[in-house]
Design an enzyme around this catalytic site. Structure first.
Site, short mmCIF file in Angstrom:
data_model
loop_
_atom_site.label_atom_id
_atom_site.label_comp_id
_atom_site.label_asym_id
_atom_site.label_seq_id
_atom_site.Cartn_x
_atom_site.Cartn_y
_atom_site.Cartn_z
N GLY A 57 -56.27 -80.61 -14.34
CA GLY A 57 -55.71 -81.95 -14.49
C GLY A 57 -55.68 -82.65 -13.15
O GLY A 57 -56.00 -83.84 -13.03
N ALA A 58 -55.30 -81.91 -12.11
CA ALA A 58 -55.27 -82.43 -10.75
C ALA A 58 -55.15 -81.24 -9.81
O ALA A 58 -54.83 -80.13 -10.23
CB ALA A 58 -54.09 -83.39 -10.55
N MET A 59 -55.43 -81.48 -8.53
CA MET A 59 -55.37 -80.40 -7.54
C MET A 59 -54.77 -80.93 -6.26
O MET A 59 -55.21 -81.95 -5.72
CB MET A 59 -56.77 -79.84 -7.28
CG MET A 59 -56.81 -78.77 -6.20
SD MET A 59 -55.77 -77.35 -6.64
CE MET A 59 -55.32 -76.77 -5.01
N GLU A 60 -53.79 -80.19 -5.71
CA GLU A 60 -52.96 -80.65 -4.60
C GLU A 60 -53.58 -80.45 -3.23
O GLU A 60 -52.88 -80.20 -2.26
CB GLU A 60 -51.61 -79.94 -4.64
CG GLU A 60 -51.63 -78.43 -4.39
CD GLU A 60 -51.76 -77.56 -5.61
OE1 GLU A 60 -51.42 -76.37 -5.54
OE2 GLU A 60 -52.21 -78.08 -6.66
N ASN A 61 -54.91 -80.60 -3.10
CA ASN A 61 -55.53 -80.47 -1.78
C ASN A 61 -54.73 -81.28 -0.77
O ASN A 61 -54.42 -82.45 -1.00
CB ASN A 61 -56.97 -80.99 -1.82
CG ASN A 61 -57.75 -80.46 -3.00
OD1 ASN A 61 -57.87 -79.27 -3.17
ND2 ASN A 61 -58.25 -81.36 -3.82
N HIS A 78 -46.04 -84.38 -9.61
CA HIS A 78 -46.27 -82.93 -9.50
C HIS A 78 -47.09 -82.61 -8.25
O HIS A 78 -46.73 -81.72 -7.46
CB HIS A 78 -47.01 -82.45 -10.75
CG HIS A 78 -47.30 -80.99 -10.79
ND1 HIS A 78 -46.62 -80.11 -11.57
CD2 HIS A 78 -48.23 -80.23 -10.12
CE1 HIS A 78 -47.09 -78.88 -11.40
NE2 HIS A 78 -48.07 -78.94 -10.52
N GLU A 79 -48.19 -83.34 -8.06
CA GLU A 79 -49.08 -83.02 -6.93
C GLU A 79 -48.44 -83.37 -5.59
O GLU A 79 -48.61 -82.64 -4.61
CB GLU A 79 -50.42 -83.76 -7.10
CG GLU A 79 -51.14 -83.46 -8.41
CD GLU A 79 -51.30 -81.98 -8.69
OE1 GLU A 79 -51.50 -81.21 -7.74
OE2 GLU A 79 -51.22 -81.59 -9.87
N HIS A 130 -46.17 -80.74 -4.21
CA HIS A 130 -46.86 -79.63 -3.55
C HIS A 130 -47.14 -79.89 -2.07
O HIS A 130 -47.41 -78.95 -1.33
CB HIS A 130 -48.20 -79.37 -4.23
CG HIS A 130 -48.13 -78.52 -5.45
ND1 HIS A 130 -47.48 -77.31 -5.49
CD2 HIS A 130 -48.65 -78.70 -6.70
CE1 HIS A 130 -47.61 -76.78 -6.70
NE2 HIS A 130 -48.31 -77.60 -7.46
N GLU A 152 -46.15 -73.26 -8.78
CA GLU A 152 -46.40 -74.18 -9.89
C GLU A 152 -45.16 -74.47 -10.71
O GLU A 152 -44.97 -75.58 -11.21
CB GLU A 152 -47.51 -73.63 -10.79
CG GLU A 152 -48.88 -73.55 -10.12
CD GLU A 152 -49.39 -74.92 -9.66
OE1 GLU A 152 -48.83 -75.95 -10.07
OE2 GLU A 152 -50.35 -74.94 -8.87
#
EC number: 3.4.11.-
Length: 885
Positions: free
Chosen positions: A349-353, A385-386, A389, A408
């Protein structure tokens, strides 16, 4: 206050009947529960005879003999910094392949004597230097050993260098590699995304490194504890822009190998893990703002999406959410910029790079004219959410993937807090009960569930790591952390959290480090008291699987807890050092008056305060602050039912939902569900209304008369009522959609058709990435499986093509287990159970990867469903028959 909806009298009565029916089952289920308890007493010697409890067939275990046979890196070398240069080609080469080239230099320190260098490298063609895959030099006064030989290990994904002599402890060395990799469309590592804009096919080079894919981009020490500083340079076409974690500090035009290019250099990153790296080359454009006079916030997307102002909402909420977290964590945002980008092809869904968060388009883009309020809510919560992080997970990172739940689960909890700050009128914090707590109850009630925190040795290879990205980690993690915050109080929780983040900034931890700092916060708070340490309390919730059902007898004050299982007769093979007893914090009220929090610390206790008589009643777990279910004696259920019938507002919305969900199902008082119920139950005029709306759209595709909030329901119903003409129209609209959330709605709706041949055609489309993007393939199959007509079709489709699907989508996808769960959700016959077991046996040679546990759970759930249907279908049929008279 939320929006008020009005429904017809028939629909209103229908919904009321549903709600009353659900509440009426409280009595029946309470009695059934007591009977089940009584039936199970005195049967400790009974043994399970079902074939699901039989041990699996013996297999030859892989026994590591050499250091490179182990999936975990040796502890002899520690990276300090990398210099990484990448050049992705956005045009195919003479073979028709998209590739990238690059070189990397990693500086590392030797901390234990060794004559081996073992570093991750997967699917990279490495240039050879003097017959070896890398060059090694010593820094400072370090004497560099010569390389005896080097080789690649496919199974454990390593580049291994055998040295003629040992590296010296404390000395620094530099390992240089050059490489070529495929810029594939596999959604992993450095990969290719394609899309059509203004009739032109465009290519994006983008990345997804979590959990074990940085090694597909360049040789690296690819474990979360191996933090380092990254100096990145990207070579790219002059018509494109390059992005990475750090802010770009220089872009110059150059000519390399006769090709005119731009070379972009980025500022050094902070000390960070490899899985948080991001590299992107595209012709996307941005909108931006500046926070606190220095922090650059940018939203990137396709040119048309930005021109249509689809990124405006994300930009407007990012600043407030960042401000909230800075205050909540008592720590400033640790980077110089915050980029967020919407990608056409993205598996998660998304990624917290860190500093460059990647999203599916549906999770970042919002069109105020075309998107629904549900789309807007998703954008807000995913961004929240991201961004959570950026501190918890990125600034401070868990040492290994066995503790993924804390990373998570924490973000899944505080996303509601950040979203509530950005949109305070939504009351979004209540939705954690529906979206997380009740959802994970269904999984954690299985005998094949697992604890939140696993031992390190249980999580080794990439498939085992990917399997950790599941509902237990996200939703149960959120639920137990919310419970922890509730019984500590939010100020104490935030104080301990801030101490934890500031103490371990740019380093790694284990989950107990957080407990240490929360315990200090408790001890430093006057008047604060809990019956055990944070460690002791939370160990009961994180080191054993499942949750209790707390049963309260208001006639005697007796309180008991018992491991809640979907099938009470199922055998729990996983031992528990706590004997499946929890330290249960119970917030409760008596006849509308809040009482002092009570702790249930053993299996059985007596609390005289919970004895009631007359019209008094007890309600436990107010606002569902604890992660457990509640049952009462029949008399208290009667009083609660009477209360809800006469004065339902005496209880909060959350507790009304809790009461219904704890016993049977959850019914919700709105327009979207009203339309869905009305059409499903054949309310006069509903079908005609839906068909007329959809027909108007078909006659004028440029004007959609359907309200955004009703689109999902209307699309699905219209396609279900219609035939090939309605389906083909939806397909054309799907292929032409410029808004990702609209395409997603249509993609789901096309699975609603009742025509088997259309569903089979649709399933075939999922294997063609020119029709259904790879990121959407498994979820589309799940959509078809939701349809009662499509369920057997989807099951047969997956069985027949398991080998291909597994190779293409399954090995490393976090969400791949959802495919098995989605298809088998309604399995409830002996025939289906035997098919599942046969499917398992026939594909052992192929494997199941991250879906391994999901398959075991599917077998367990099907067994439980069979038992439930056998025991209850006659009673349910009788109840419905009597109610209809």
């Amino acid at each position: 206050m939320g929006k008020v909806y009005y429904v017809s009298k028939n629909v209103g009565l229908g919904m009321l009947v549903l709600a009353v029916a659900a509440l009426a089952t409280i009595i029946a289920l309470s009695i059934a529960y007591d009977k089940e308890r009584a039936k199970n007493r005195g049967k400790p010697g009974d043994e399970a005879t079902d074939s699901t409890s039989m041990p699996p067939p013996p297999t030859t275990p892989f026994i590591p003999k050499e250091p490179w046979d182990h999936y975990r890196l040796p502890d002899s070398l520690v990276p300090l910094s990398y210099n990484v240069t990448l050049w992705p080609r956005l045009e195919p080469d003479a073979r028709g392949m998209f590739v990238f080239t690059g070189h990397s230099a990693v500086v590392f320190r030797c901390v234990k004597e060794t004559d081996l260098i073992i570093i991750h490298s997967n699917k990279l063609n490495l240039t050879t230097f003097y017959g070896h895959h890398a060059k090694l030099t010593g820094l400072g006064k370090a004497t560099v050993p010569t390389i005896q030989k080097s080789w690649l290990v496919v199974k454990t994904e390593y580049l291994v260098l055998q040295l003629h002599s040992r590296l010296a402890v404390g000395s620094l060395y530099l390992l240089y590699t050059e490489f070529l990799g495929e810029l594939a469309d596999d959604l992993q590592g450095f990969y290719r995304s394609e899309y059509i804009e203004d009739g032109v096919k465009k290519v994006v080079a983008t990345s997804q490194m979590q959990a074990t894919y940085a090694r597909k981009t360049f040789p690296c020490f690819d474990e979360p504890a191996m933090k380092a500083v990254f100096n990145v340079i990207i070579i790219h076409d002059r018509a494109t822009v390059a992005l990475s974690n750090g802010r770009d500090i220089d872009t110059v035009d150059s000519v390399i190998d006769g090709v005119p290019v731009s070379v972009t250099t980025f500022e050094p990153t902070e000390r960070m893990s490899t899985y948080l790296l991001a590299f992107i080359v595209s012709d996307f454009v941005k909108i931006q703002s500046t926070q606190n006079n220095s922090l650059l916030v940018r939203i990137w997307a396709r040119r048309k999406a930005i021109a249509d102002r689809q990124g405006d909402y994300a930009l407007s909420v990012t600043g407030p959410i960042l401000q909230f977290y800075e205050h909540y964590y008592n720590a400033t945002y640790p980077l110089s910029k915050s980029d967020q980008i919407a990608l056409p092809d993205f598996n998660a869904g998304a990624m917290e790079n860190w500093g460059l968060i990647t999203y599916r388009e549906t999770a970042l883009l919002y069109d105020p004219m075309l998107s629904s309020t549900g789309n807007k809510e998703r954008v807000t919560t995913v961004i929240s959410h991201e961004l959570a992080h950026m501190w918890f997970g990125n600034l401070v990172t868990l040492q290994w993937w066995n503790d993924l739940w804390l990373n998570e689960g924490f973000a899944s909890y505080v996303e509601y807090l950040g979203a509530d700050y950005a949109e305070p009128t939504w009351n979004i914090k209540d939705q954690i009960i529906l979206s997380d707590v009740h959802k994970v109850f269904a999984v954690d009630a299985l005998a094949s569930s697992h604890p939140l925190s696993r031992r390190e040795e249980e999580v080794n290879n990439p498939a085992e790591i990917s399997e950790m990205f599941n509902t237990i980690s996200y939703s149960k993690g959120a639920a137990v952390l919310r419970m922890l915050s509730e019984f500590l109080t939010e100020p104490v929780f935030a104080k301990g959290l801030s101490s934890y983040l500031n103490t371990f900034a740019f380093n790694n931890t284990v989950y107990t480090d957080l407990w240490d700092h929360l315990q200090k916060a408790v001890e430093n708070t006057p008047g604060m008291h809990i019956p055990h340490t944070v460690h002791n309390i939370m160990n009961h919730w994180t080191l054993q699987m499942g949750f209790p059902v707390v049963t309260i007898d208001t006639r005697t004050g007796s309180i008991t807890q018992k491991h809640f299982l979907l099938d009470p007769d199922s055998v729990v093979d996983r031992p528990s050092q706590f004997n499946y007893t929890w330290f249960v914090p119970i917030k409760w009220m008596k006849t509308g008056v809040e009482q002092q929090q009570y702790w249930l610390l053993q299996k059985t206790d007596i609390n005289s305060q919970m004895r009631v008589s007359g019209e008094d009643w007890v309600l436990a777990n107010t606002n569902v602050s604890g992660y457990f279910r509640v049952n009462y004696d029949l008399y208290n259920w009667d009083r609660l039912l009477s209360l809800l019938s006469t004065n339902h507002q005496a209880l909060s919305i959350i507790n009304r939902a809790q009461i219904i969900d704890d016993t049977f199902n959850l019914a919700r008082y709105n327009q979207i569900n009203a339309v869905g119920y009305a059409c499903g139950m054949g309310v006069e005029g509903c079908r005609e209304l839906i068909k007329s709306w959809y027909r108007q759209w078909m006659e004028n595709p440029h004007h959609n008369p359907i309200h955004p909030n009703l689109k999902s329901t209307v699309y699905c119903s219209a396609i279900a009522f219609g035939g090939v003409e309605e389906w083909d129209f939806a397909w054309r609209m799907f292929k032409n959609a410029t808004l990702a959330s609209e395409a997603s709605r249509l993609r789901a709706a096309m699975s609603c058709t009742k025509a088997p041949w259309l569903l089979n055609r649709y399933l075939e489309y999922t294997l063609d990435p020119t029709k259904i993007r790879k990121q959407d393939a498994t979820s589309t199959i799940q959509y078809v499986a939701r349809n009662i007509v499509g369920m057997p079709l989807a099951w047969n489709f997956v069985r027949a093509r398991w080998g291909y699907i597994f190779q293409q989508y399954g090995k490393g996808s976090f969400s791949f287990s959802n495919l098995i769960n989605g298809i088998t959700k309604r399995f409830s016959s002996e025939f289906e159970l035997q098919e599942l077991k046969k499917f398992k046996e026939e594909n052992l040679h192929v494997g199941f990867g991250s879906a391994t546990l999901a398959l075991e759970q599917a077998i367990e759930k099907t067994t439980a469903n069979i038992k439930w249907v056998t025991e209850n279908k006659a009673h349910v049929l009788k109840w419905f028959t009597e109610e209809s008279k």
